[in-house]
Design a protein around this motif. Structure first.
Motif, PDB file in Angstrom:
ATOM      1  N   ASP A 151      -7.342 -11.044  12.354  1.00  0.00           N
ATOM      2  CA  ASP A 151      -7.351 -11.764  11.079  1.00  0.00           C
ATOM      3  C   ASP A 151      -7.873 -10.810  10.006  1.00  0.00           C
ATOM      4  O   ASP A 151      -9.031 -10.359  10.059  1.00  0.00           O
ATOM      5  CB  ASP A 151      -8.272 -12.984  11.204  1.00  0.00           C
ATOM      6  N   SER A 152      -7.028 -10.487   9.034  1.00  0.00           N
ATOM      7  CA  SER A 152      -7.431  -9.504   8.021  1.00  0.00           C
ATOM      8  C   SER A 152      -8.480 -10.058   7.066  1.00  0.00           C
ATOM      9  O   SER A 152      -9.213  -9.290   6.442  1.00  0.00           O
ATOM     10  CB  SER A 152      -6.207  -9.024   7.233  1.00  0.00           C
ATOM     11  N   ALA A 153      -8.591 -11.377   6.956  1.00  0.00           N
ATOM     12  CA  ALA A 153      -9.588 -11.974   6.069  1.00  0.00           C
ATOM     13  C   ALA A 153     -10.995 -11.870   6.662  1.00  0.00           C
ATOM     14  O   ALA A 153     -11.957 -11.540   5.958  1.00  0.00           O
ATOM     15  CB  ALA A 153      -9.252 -13.435   5.788  1.00  0.00           C
ATOM     16  N   THR A 154     -11.107 -12.129   7.971  1.00  0.00           N
ATOM     17  CA  THR A 154     -12.421 -12.110   8.620  1.00  0.00           C
ATOM     18  C   THR A 154     -12.708 -10.803   9.342  1.00  0.00           C
ATOM     19  O   THR A 154     -13.838 -10.569   9.769  1.00  0.00           O
ATOM     20  CB  THR A 154     -12.526 -13.261   9.631  1.00  0.00           C
ATOM     21  N   LEU A 202      -1.299   3.136  10.891  1.00  0.00           N
ATOM     22  CA  LEU A 202      -1.661   2.801   9.517  1.00  0.00           C
ATOM     23  C   LEU A 202      -0.869   1.591   9.055  1.00  0.00           C
ATOM     24  O   LEU A 202       0.278   1.379   9.464  1.00  0.00           O
ATOM     25  CB  LEU A 202      -1.340   3.963   8.572  1.00  0.00           C
ATOM     26  N   ALA A 203      -1.486   0.809   8.170  1.00  0.00           N
ATOM     27  CA  ALA A 203      -0.778  -0.294   7.524  1.00  0.00           C
ATOM     28  C   ALA A 203      -1.472  -0.613   6.213  1.00  0.00           C
ATOM     29  O   ALA A 203      -2.652  -0.295   6.022  1.00  0.00           O
ATOM     30  CB  ALA A 203      -0.743  -1.528   8.417  1.00  0.00           C
ATOM     31  N   TYR A 204      -0.716  -1.259   5.322  1.00  0.00           N
ATOM     32  CA  TYR A 204      -1.279  -1.776   4.087  1.00  0.00           C
ATOM     33  C   TYR A 204      -1.035  -3.278   4.062  1.00  0.00           C
ATOM     34  O   TYR A 204       0.079  -3.740   4.317  1.00  0.00           O
ATOM     35  CB  TYR A 204      -0.636  -1.110   2.864  1.00  0.00           C
ATOM     36  N   VAL A 205      -2.100  -4.062   3.765  1.00  0.00           N
ATOM     37  CA  VAL A 205      -2.018  -5.524   3.705  1.00  0.00           C
ATOM     38  C   VAL A 205      -2.129  -5.934   2.244  1.00  0.00           C
ATOM     39  O   VAL A 205      -3.207  -5.828   1.636  1.00  0.00           O
ATOM     40  CB  VAL A 205      -3.140  -6.183   4.535  1.00  0.00           C
ATOM     41  N   PRO A 206      -1.035  -6.408   1.631  1.00  0.00           N
ATOM     42  CA  PRO A 206      -1.034  -6.637   0.179  1.00  0.00           C
ATOM     43  C   PRO A 206      -1.984  -7.730  -0.291  1.00  0.00           C
ATOM     44  O   PRO A 206      -2.676  -7.547  -1.295  1.00  0.00           O
ATOM     45  CB  PRO A 206       0.421  -7.024  -0.114  1.00  0.00           C
ATOM     46  N   GLY A 207      -2.024  -8.882   0.390  1.00  0.00           N
ATOM     47  CA  GLY A 207      -2.829 -10.013  -0.084  1.00  0.00           C
ATOM     48  C   GLY A 207      -4.281  -9.653  -0.311  1.00  0.00           C
ATOM     49  O   GLY A 207      -4.777  -9.649  -1.454  1.00  0.00           O
ATOM     50  N   PRO A 208      -5.010  -9.303   0.744  1.00  0.00           N
ATOM     51  CA  PRO A 208      -6.411  -8.888   0.570  1.00  0.00           C
ATOM     52  C   PRO A 208      -6.574  -7.460   0.064  1.00  0.00           C
ATOM     53  O   PRO A 208      -7.694  -7.004  -0.121  1.00  0.00           O
ATOM     54  CB  PRO A 208      -6.989  -9.045   1.977  1.00  0.00           C
ATOM     55  N   ASP A 209      -5.465  -6.743  -0.133  1.00  0.00           N
ATOM     56  CA  ASP A 209      -5.482  -5.380  -0.667  1.00  0.00           C
ATOM     57  C   ASP A 209      -6.321  -4.457   0.216  1.00  0.00           C
ATOM     58  O   ASP A 209      -7.342  -3.906  -0.201  1.00  0.00           O
ATOM     59  CB  ASP A 209      -6.019  -5.372  -2.098  1.00  0.00           C
ATOM     60  N   LEU A 210      -5.830  -4.287   1.462  1.00  0.00           N
ATOM     61  CA  LEU A 210      -6.564  -3.508   2.452  1.00  0.00           C
ATOM     62  C   LEU A 210      -5.677  -2.443   3.080  1.00  0.00           C
ATOM     63  O   LEU A 210      -4.482  -2.671   3.312  1.00  0.00           O
ATOM     64  CB  LEU A 210      -7.082  -4.425   3.562  1.00  0.00           C
ATOM     65  N   VAL A 222       1.965  -5.558  10.240  1.00  0.00           N
ATOM     66  CA  VAL A 222       1.374  -6.649   9.471  1.00  0.00           C
ATOM     67  C   VAL A 222       2.374  -7.779   9.355  1.00  0.00           C
ATOM     68  O   VAL A 222       3.551  -7.550   9.044  1.00  0.00           O
ATOM     69  CB  VAL A 222       0.965  -6.165   8.060  1.00  0.00           C
ATOM     70  N   ASP A 223       1.912  -9.004   9.615  1.00  0.00           N
ATOM     71  CA  ASP A 223       2.719 -10.194   9.370  1.00  0.00           C
ATOM     72  C   ASP A 223       2.593 -10.532   7.884  1.00  0.00           C
ATOM     73  O   ASP A 223       1.517 -10.920   7.428  1.00  0.00           O
ATOM     74  CB  ASP A 223       2.216 -11.362  10.217  1.00  0.00           C
ATOM     75  N   PRO A 224       3.677 -10.382   7.094  1.00  0.00           N
ATOM     76  CA  PRO A 224       3.562 -10.616   5.648  1.00  0.00           C
ATOM     77  C   PRO A 224       3.258 -12.070   5.299  1.00  0.00           C
ATOM     78  O   PRO A 224       2.738 -12.353   4.217  1.00  0.00           O
ATOM     79  CB  PRO A 224       4.932 -10.181   5.108  1.00  0.00           C
ATOM     80  N   GLY A 225       3.565 -12.983   6.205  1.00  0.00           N
ATOM     81  CA  GLY A 225       3.320 -14.391   5.935  1.00  0.00           C
ATOM     82  C   GLY A 225       1.870 -14.788   6.095  1.00  0.00           C
ATOM     83  O   GLY A 225       1.319 -15.533   5.278  1.00  0.00           O
ATOM     84  N   THR A 226       1.223 -14.279   7.139  1.00  0.00           N
ATOM     85  CA  THR A 226      -0.155 -14.678   7.438  1.00  0.00           C
ATOM     86  C   THR A 226      -1.186 -13.609   7.091  1.00  0.00           C
ATOM     87  O   THR A 226      -2.370 -13.906   7.017  1.00  0.00           O
ATOM     88  CB  THR A 226      -0.290 -14.996   8.941  1.00  0.00           C
TER      89      THR A 226
END
Length: 331
Positions: free
Chosen positions: A155-158, A91-99, A135-139
């Motif tokens: 890539d969490s965006a795509t 499990l992980a949480y990605v703050p930028g895209p909120d995922l 998760v890489d907090p920078g990218t």
């Protein structure tokens, strides 16, 4: 049988917390149980956890249940459940895209869910045994261990795989070095630690550790340039230099370790073990205390943003409900 005076009995009870040290140290445990949060209708093994610190929500991978529970830490209760997963592990949480990211062993998928309402937001099929997630907090890149030997960089965006990095065997606990492309990876089946360049997609080095096996949990302390790797066979905490791979310290720890964390604020290390305790140690590996938890409760998560340690206890054989044990570090 002759009973001890109440003061003597109280002293023995406090002594359950104590490792090497004085009586005054025994009086205040390094971890104080603050709350017990039930996980109703959860059977089987519990695996990794992740946190959304802004919402104060904890995600719990319930591998044996095929679900992920979202727990409201402020209200100490379950907030939401994601069902129909095939053996969720990482499990992980990605703050930028909120995922929220869920890696499942059963179908080898990495699934993405929106952080506000947990609606599905994409899936990546890795093919086999998707496991630990970082998760890489920078990218915002998501790194997942999977298969018979590999790391996938997503890539969490795509929601697409950017690259894969082959490894000789299946990876277990691994950590990203902040500000660097290096990844340190436990390889239990090879009895080694691997150093990987995730930008170049290549293996830089492997460090053998003779006489030690089953190294599952790992943590890193950037300030002291130290890796903590914990072995189950035999149970040992080993502190390793991040540059050379040399052993800096080695100490016996509790059995069936599954998670380890550095508490940089207090210069401590927490080792969570299925033996039913958390081994609390100083940054140099010397002992402070062993704090009882619950038999089989080996999965844990230290949350620096909230200054709390959470330990997950699976349901018992005699009807005990699965639960989360929320500890406040002290002092």
């Amino acid at each position: 049988m002759r009973r001890l005076p109440i003061i003597a009995r109280l002293g023995l009870a406090l002594g359950l917390w104590a490792g090497p040290g004085t009586a005054s140290q025994a009086a205040e445990p390094p971890l104080v149980l603050e709350a017990t949060i039930p996980l109703e209708d959860v059977g089987g093994r519990i695996d990794h956890m992740a946190v959304d610190p802004a919402r104060r929500r904890l995600m719990v991978a319930e591998l044996g249940n095929g679900s992920v529970d979202v727990v409201d830490l402020a209200g100490a209760k379950r907030f939401h459940r994601i069902n129909d997963l095939e053996e969720p592990q990482g499990l992980a949480y990605v703050p930028g895209p909120d995922l929220v990211v869920v890696a499942s062993a059963g179908d080898g998928t990495v699934r993405f869910f929106r952080g506000d309402d947990y609606a599905p937001a994409g899936v990546v099929a890795l093919g086999d045994d998707a496991d630990n997630v970082r998760v890489d907090p920078g990218t915002g890149q998501v790194i997942v261990g999977y298969g018979s030997g590999g790391l996938a960089v997503i890539d969490s965006a795509t929601r697409a795989v950017a690259r894969t990095i082959p490894l000789p065997v299946h990876p277990e606990g691994f950590q990203l070095e902040p500000g660097s492309p290096r990844v340190f990876v436990n390889l239990p089946d090879a009895r080694r630690i691997a150093v990987v360049d995730r930008t170049g997609g290549r293996l830089l080095a492997t460090w053998p550790l003779k006489g030690l096996g089953a190294n599952f949990p790992m943590a890193i302390d950037v300030e002291s340039r130290t890796i903590a790797s914990v072995f189950r066979s035999p149970p040992r905490l080993v502190l390793i230099d991040m540059e050379s791979g040399a052993t800096k310290a080695s100490a016996e720890t509790c059995g069936d370790a599954d998670d380890v964390f550095f508490d940089t604020k207090r210069q401590r290390i927490y080792v969570s073990c299925g033996e039913g305790m958390v081994d609390v140690r100083r940054r140099d590996g010397s002992a402070i205390a062993r704090v009882p938890t619950s038999p089989g409760a080996r999965t844990a998560l230290f949350i620096p943003e909230l200054d709390r340690l959470v330990v997950a206890a699976r349901a018992g054989l005699f009807g005990d409900t699965a639960k989360l044990l929320l500890y406040r570090p002290a002092p």
